[in-house]
Design a protein around this motif. Structure first.
Motif, PDB file in Angstrom:
ATOM      1  N   ARG A  65      37.417 -33.005 171.941  1.00  0.00           N
ATOM      2  CA  ARG A  65      37.389 -31.882 171.001  1.00  0.00           C
ATOM      3  C   ARG A  65      37.449 -32.330 169.546  1.00  0.00           C
ATOM      4  O   ARG A  65      37.195 -31.539 168.645  1.00  0.00           O
ATOM      5  CB  ARG A  65      38.559 -30.943 171.283  1.00  0.00           C
ATOM      6  CG  ARG A  65      38.389 -30.162 172.551  1.00  0.00           C
ATOM      7  CD  ARG A  65      39.355 -29.010 172.615  1.00  0.00           C
ATOM      8  NE  ARG A  65      38.942 -28.077 173.647  1.00  0.00           N
ATOM      9  CZ  ARG A  65      39.746 -27.617 174.591  1.00  0.00           C
ATOM     10  NH1 ARG A  65      41.010 -27.984 174.631  1.00  0.00           N
ATOM     11  NH2 ARG A  65      39.290 -26.775 175.488  1.00  0.00           N
ATOM     12  N   GLY A  66      37.820 -33.585 169.316  1.00  0.00           N
ATOM     13  CA  GLY A  66      37.961 -34.083 167.953  1.00  0.00           C
ATOM     14  C   GLY A  66      36.618 -34.430 167.340  1.00  0.00           C
ATOM     15  O   GLY A  66      35.571 -34.281 167.958  1.00  0.00           O
ATOM     16  N   GLY A  67      36.647 -34.924 166.121  1.00  0.00           N
ATOM     17  CA  GLY A  67      35.412 -35.236 165.419  1.00  0.00           C
ATOM     18  C   GLY A  67      34.972 -36.678 165.546  1.00  0.00           C
ATOM     19  O   GLY A  67      34.073 -37.108 164.835  1.00  0.00           O
ATOM     20  N   ASP A  68      35.589 -37.442 166.462  1.00  0.00           N
ATOM     21  CA  ASP A  68      35.320 -38.868 166.562  1.00  0.00           C
ATOM     22  C   ASP A  68      34.342 -39.221 167.678  1.00  0.00           C
ATOM     23  O   ASP A  68      34.175 -40.385 168.023  1.00  0.00           O
ATOM     24  CB  ASP A  68      36.655 -39.611 166.781  1.00  0.00           C
ATOM     25  CG  ASP A  68      36.538 -41.095 166.475  1.00  0.00           C
ATOM     26  OD1 ASP A  68      35.692 -41.458 165.641  1.00  0.00           O
ATOM     27  OD2 ASP A  68      37.270 -41.882 167.093  1.00  0.00           O
ATOM     28  N   GLY A  71      27.304 -37.998 168.552  1.00  0.00           N
ATOM     29  CA  GLY A  71      26.565 -36.738 168.636  1.00  0.00           C
ATOM     30  C   GLY A  71      27.304 -35.623 167.932  1.00  0.00           C
ATOM     31  O   GLY A  71      27.983 -35.835 166.929  1.00  0.00           O
ATOM     32  N   ARG A  72      27.197 -34.415 168.489  1.00  0.00           N
ATOM     33  CA  ARG A  72      27.852 -33.244 167.903  1.00  0.00           C
ATOM     34  C   ARG A  72      28.394 -32.372 169.033  1.00  0.00           C
ATOM     35  O   ARG A  72      27.639 -31.909 169.886  1.00  0.00           O
ATOM     36  CB  ARG A  72      26.841 -32.442 167.079  1.00  0.00           C
ATOM     37  CG  ARG A  72      27.465 -31.249 166.355  1.00  0.00           C
ATOM     38  CD  ARG A  72      26.396 -30.285 165.831  1.00  0.00           C
ATOM     39  NE  ARG A  72      25.823 -29.494 166.926  1.00  0.00           N
ATOM     40  CZ  ARG A  72      24.560 -29.601 167.358  1.00  0.00           C
ATOM     41  NH1 ARG A  72      23.720 -30.444 166.804  1.00  0.00           N
ATOM     42  NH2 ARG A  72      24.133 -28.854 168.357  1.00  0.00           N
ATOM     43  N   VAL A  73      29.674 -32.157 169.035  1.00  0.00           N
ATOM     44  CA  VAL A  73      30.304 -31.306 170.046  1.00  0.00           C
ATOM     45  C   VAL A  73      30.456 -29.907 169.471  1.00  0.00           C
ATOM     46  O   VAL A  73      31.101 -29.716 168.446  1.00  0.00           O
ATOM     47  CB  VAL A  73      31.679 -31.877 170.475  1.00  0.00           C
ATOM     48  CG1 VAL A  73      32.401 -30.894 171.389  1.00  0.00           C
ATOM     49  CG2 VAL A  73      31.515 -33.236 171.139  1.00  0.00           C
ATOM     50  N   ASP A  74      29.833 -28.934 170.137  1.00  0.00           N
ATOM     51  CA  ASP A  74      29.950 -27.536 169.720  1.00  0.00           C
ATOM     52  C   ASP A  74      31.086 -26.819 170.427  1.00  0.00           C
ATOM     53  O   ASP A  74      31.564 -25.787 169.950  1.00  0.00           O
ATOM     54  CB  ASP A  74      28.642 -26.788 169.985  1.00  0.00           C
ATOM     55  CG  ASP A  74      27.508 -27.277 169.094  1.00  0.00           C
ATOM     56  OD1 ASP A  74      27.786 -27.838 168.015  1.00  0.00           O
ATOM     57  OD2 ASP A  74      26.341 -27.121 169.490  1.00  0.00           O
ATOM     58  N   GLY A  75      31.494 -27.337 171.569  1.00  0.00           N
ATOM     59  CA  GLY A  75      32.593 -26.709 172.294  1.00  0.00           C
ATOM     60  C   GLY A  75      32.886 -27.443 173.585  1.00  0.00           C
ATOM     61  O   GLY A  75      32.032 -28.150 174.115  1.00  0.00           O
TER      62      GLY A  75
END
Length: 93
Positions: A65-68, A71-75
């Motif tokens: 869930r973090g920003g590390d 890619g890009r996690v939307d949820g």
């Protein structure tokens, strides 16, 4: 108390073709004591199954869930369950 649990997480976003499964496996190995797998799904999500102590599984979920992450996690959607076993380490599928 270090009760063993099963975490199943579905990660949405731009998470295929960016090394997401590899980095998830590396993070699980870094945390230690986790077994399971990361799998690309046909709909573009990645499914992560991790079994081990609750603290380790929660650390993996927090990382997802973090920003590390790549890619890009939307949820992330997760469910918690009792371990089923049968995994030999943490694999990429």
């Amino acid at each position: 108390m270090s009760e063993d649990v099963r975490l199943v997480a579905w990660v949405r976003g731009h998470v295929q073709g960016v090394g997401f499964r590899w980095f998830t496996r590396a993070k699980a190995l870094e945390i230690g004591g986790l077994s399971g797998f990361a799998l690309n799904l046909d709909d573009g999500r990645v499914q992560v199954v991790a079994e081990g102590n609750q603290k380790g599984c929660q650390k993996l979920l927090d990382w997802l869930r973090g920003g590390d992450t790549p890619g890009r996690v939307d949820g992330v959607t997760e469910i918690w369950d009792t371990p089923r076993g049968g995994y030999d380490g943490f694999m990429i599928r």
